[in-house]
Every structure is written in C-alpha cells, then in structure tokens.
Scaffold this motif. Structure first.
Motif, short mmCIF file in Angstrom:
data_model
loop_
_atom_site.label_atom_id
_atom_site.label_comp_id
_atom_site.label_asym_id
_atom_site.label_seq_id
_atom_site.Cartn_x
_atom_site.Cartn_y
_atom_site.Cartn_z
N ILE A 85 0.85 -1.21 0.00
CA ILE A 85 0.00 0.00 0.00
C ILE A 85 0.88 1.25 0.00
O ILE A 85 0.59 2.23 -0.69
N ALA A 86 1.98 1.23 0.79
CA ALA A 86 2.88 2.39 0.82
C ALA A 86 3.49 2.63 -0.56
O ALA A 86 3.59 3.78 -1.01
N LEU A 87 3.91 1.55 -1.24
CA LEU A 87 4.47 1.71 -2.58
C LEU A 87 3.43 2.27 -3.56
O LEU A 87 3.75 3.14 -4.38
N ASP A 88 2.21 1.77 -3.46
CA ASP A 88 1.16 2.28 -4.34
C ASP A 88 0.84 3.74 -4.05
O ASP A 88 0.58 4.52 -4.98
N LEU A 89 0.86 4.12 -2.77
CA LEU A 89 0.61 5.52 -2.44
C LEU A 89 1.74 6.41 -2.94
O LEU A 89 1.51 7.54 -3.40
N GLU A 90 2.99 5.92 -2.86
CA GLU A 90 4.10 6.69 -3.40
C GLU A 90 3.96 6.87 -4.91
O GLU A 90 4.21 7.96 -5.45
N ALA A 91 3.57 5.80 -5.58
CA ALA A 91 3.36 5.90 -7.03
C ALA A 91 2.24 6.89 -7.35
O ALA A 91 2.34 7.68 -8.30
N ALA A 92 1.18 6.86 -6.54
CA ALA A 92 0.08 7.80 -6.75
C ALA A 92 0.54 9.24 -6.52
O ALA A 92 0.15 10.15 -7.26
N ASP A 93 1.40 9.45 -5.51
CA ASP A 93 1.93 10.80 -5.27
C ASP A 93 2.79 11.28 -6.44
O ASP A 93 2.72 12.45 -6.84
N ARG A 94 3.61 10.36 -6.98
CA ARG A 94 4.43 10.74 -8.14
C ARG A 94 3.54 11.10 -9.33
O ARG A 94 3.80 12.07 -10.04
N MET A 95 2.51 10.28 -9.55
CA MET A 95 1.61 10.57 -10.67
C MET A 95 0.88 11.91 -10.46
O MET A 95 0.68 12.67 -11.41
N ALA A 97 2.09 14.44 -8.76
CA ALA A 97 3.07 15.50 -9.01
C ALA A 97 3.24 15.73 -10.51
O ALA A 97 3.33 16.88 -10.97
N ASP A 98 3.28 14.64 -11.29
CA ASP A 98 3.38 14.78 -12.75
C ASP A 98 2.16 15.51 -13.31
O ASP A 98 2.28 16.37 -14.20
N ALA A 99 1.00 15.17 -12.78
CA ALA A 99 -0.22 15.83 -13.24
C ALA A 99 -0.21 17.31 -12.87
O ALA A 99 -0.64 18.16 -13.67
N ASP A 100 0.30 17.64 -11.67
CA ASP A 100 0.39 19.05 -11.27
C ASP A 100 1.36 19.82 -12.18
O ASP A 100 1.09 20.98 -12.55
N GLU A 101 2.48 19.17 -12.53
CA GLU A 101 3.43 19.82 -13.44
C GLU A 101 2.80 20.06 -14.81
O GLU A 101 2.98 21.12 -15.42
N LEU A 147 -6.83 21.56 -22.14
CA LEU A 147 -7.31 21.52 -20.75
C LEU A 147 -8.17 20.28 -20.51
O LEU A 147 -8.02 19.58 -19.51
N GLY A 148 -9.05 20.00 -21.46
CA GLY A 148 -9.88 18.79 -21.32
C GLY A 148 -9.03 17.53 -21.32
O GLY A 148 -9.26 16.61 -20.53
N ALA A 149 -8.03 17.50 -22.23
CA ALA A 149 -7.14 16.32 -22.27
C ALA A 149 -6.35 16.19 -20.97
O ALA A 149 -6.18 15.09 -20.43
N ALA A 150 -5.86 17.34 -20.45
CA ALA A 150 -5.12 17.29 -19.18
C ALA A 150 -6.01 16.84 -18.04
O ALA A 150 -5.60 16.07 -17.17
N GLN A 151 -7.25 17.32 -18.02
CA GLN A 151 -8.18 16.91 -16.96
C GLN A 151 -8.49 15.41 -17.06
O GLN A 151 -8.56 14.71 -16.03
N VAL A 152 -8.67 14.92 -18.28
CA VAL A 152 -8.91 13.49 -18.47
C VAL A 152 -7.69 12.69 -18.01
O VAL A 152 -7.82 11.66 -17.34
N ASP A 156 -7.61 10.01 -15.05
CA ASP A 156 -7.13 8.63 -15.28
C ASP A 156 -6.04 8.26 -14.28
O ASP A 156 -6.02 7.13 -13.76
N ILE A 157 -5.13 9.19 -14.02
CA ILE A 157 -4.04 8.91 -13.06
C ILE A 157 -4.62 8.65 -11.68
O ILE A 157 -4.24 7.70 -10.99
N LYS A 158 -5.55 9.50 -11.26
CA LYS A 158 -6.15 9.32 -9.93
C LYS A 158 -6.93 8.01 -9.86
O LYS A 158 -6.83 7.27 -8.89
N ARG A 159 -7.71 7.72 -10.90
CA ARG A 159 -8.49 6.51 -10.90
C ARG A 159 -7.60 5.27 -10.88
O ARG A 159 -7.87 4.31 -10.16
N GLU A 160 -6.49 5.31 -11.64
CA GLU A 160 -5.57 4.17 -11.68
C GLU A 160 -4.93 3.96 -10.31
O GLU A 160 -4.81 2.83 -9.83
#
Length: 199
Positions: A85-95, A97-101, A147-152, A156-160
């Motif tokens: 779970i910790a590894l998955d949460l770290e991966a989610a945080d990285r994703m 951060a990528d989405a925020d960038e 913007l729509g593509a970035a939101q999608v 997707d990143i959050k859902r994954e």
C-alpha cells in the motif's frame, strides 16, 4: 428381584440367605451397588489439582502456538500489505506530481497565449482586428482541448492509483478473513465493505 441379607433377616430371622450378588436382570431391572456415591468428576474437589494442571498445560501450548506460529504469520501478512500500500501511495503521489506539473505548464501556456492574443488585438489595425479575434478564438479552442485532455489524464491517473489501493485492500481483507478468522466471505461482500469504508 434382589434382596439384601439384612432385609431377609428382618423378615424371617430363622432363614439365612447368602449375601446378594449382582445378577443379570432378565426383566430390565438395574442393579445399583449400595454405598457408592458417585458424582460428576469435574465437580469433585479431589480432581481440581489435575484439572488445573491440564488447564495450565493446554493454555501454555496454546500460547506458544499463538506466539510462535499464528501471530508472526499475521504480522508478516500485514507488513507485506502495508509495504504494498505504501508503494502504491508513493506511485500515486508521483503521478499526482506529474499531473500538477502538466497542469502548471498548461496554465503557463494558456497565459502566454492569452497575452499574445491580447497584444495582437491591441497592435493590429482596424482591418486586422477580425483576424486577431479569430486567431484568439482558435487558440482558446486549442487550449480548451488541451485543458480537457489534461483533466482526463489527471482523472485517469487518480483513478488508476485509487483502483490499485482498493484491490490491495480487498486482497488484504480476504487474506485476513481466511487465514486468521477462518471465514470464507464472497468477493462481492468484501468489495462492498472496502468501498463503504473508503467512501
């Protein structure tokens, strides 16, 4: 019928009968030996020390099995699940951060495009104002598409990321129920319970 010697002597003192011995009953009668007072052995005080000894031995064996086998196995399972779970949460945080960038880059590009459109609109002559307006609309359309593509992509990143956490929680719950509580629960009930806790 059984007759004791004492009873026979009180009825006729001249006749002596041999002592009564238990004989097999032919009419379903039951012979009970006199003078024996038997109770339920666990309630007899003379058996208390041996019962306490066996209770201590049984409890000690159960404690050792619990300490050496069951609890380490449960701790290992929980530790593995916690690490996953910790590894998955770290991966989610990285994703995230990528989405925020990506969103920051999009906002900067949007700002630059609007500034460019505004500069073109101010500097253009009256004859070029319509061209500048159509260019600004085209850029706004592209930016809205981006913007729509970035939101999608962000969705997707959050859902994954959250999908993996839910499946791991379901697997951990199923493993704990099977290995610790010895309960076989349907996968749908486990998924419903995990979804209810997460919501």
């Amino acid at each position: 019928m059984f007759v004791s010697q004492a009873f026979a002597q009180t009825e006729s003192p001249d006749v002596l009968l041999p002592p009564a011995s238990p004989a097999p009953s032919t009419h379903g009668e039951i012979y009970v030996e006199e003078g024996h007072e038997g109770g339920f052995p666990p309630f007899e005080t003379e058996y208390f020390p041996s019962q306490l000894l066996w209770l201590a031995i049984t409890f000690g064996i159960f404690y050792l099995v619990l300490k050496k086998v069951i609890l380490p196995r449960i701790a290992g399972i929980l530790e593995n699940r916690r690490d996953r779970i910790a590894l998955d949460l770290e991966a989610a945080d990285r994703m995230r951060a990528d989405a925020d960038e990506a969103q920051a880059a999009y906002e900067q590009e949007l700002t630059e495009a609007r500034d460019r459109a505004h500069g073109i609109a101010l500097e253009a002559k009256e004859s070029a104002r319509t061209d500048a307006e159509s260019e600004r609309k085209r850029i706004d359309g592209e930016l809205d598409g981006k913007l729509g593509a970035a939101q999608v992509r962000i969705d997707d990143i959050k859902r994954e990321a959250l999908k993996d956490v839910g499946s791991i929680a379901e697997e951990a719950t199923d493993a704990i129920l099977r290995e610790v509580a010895r309960i076989e629960a349907p996968r749908e009930e486990i998924a419903g319970a995990v979804t209810a806790v997460r919501s």
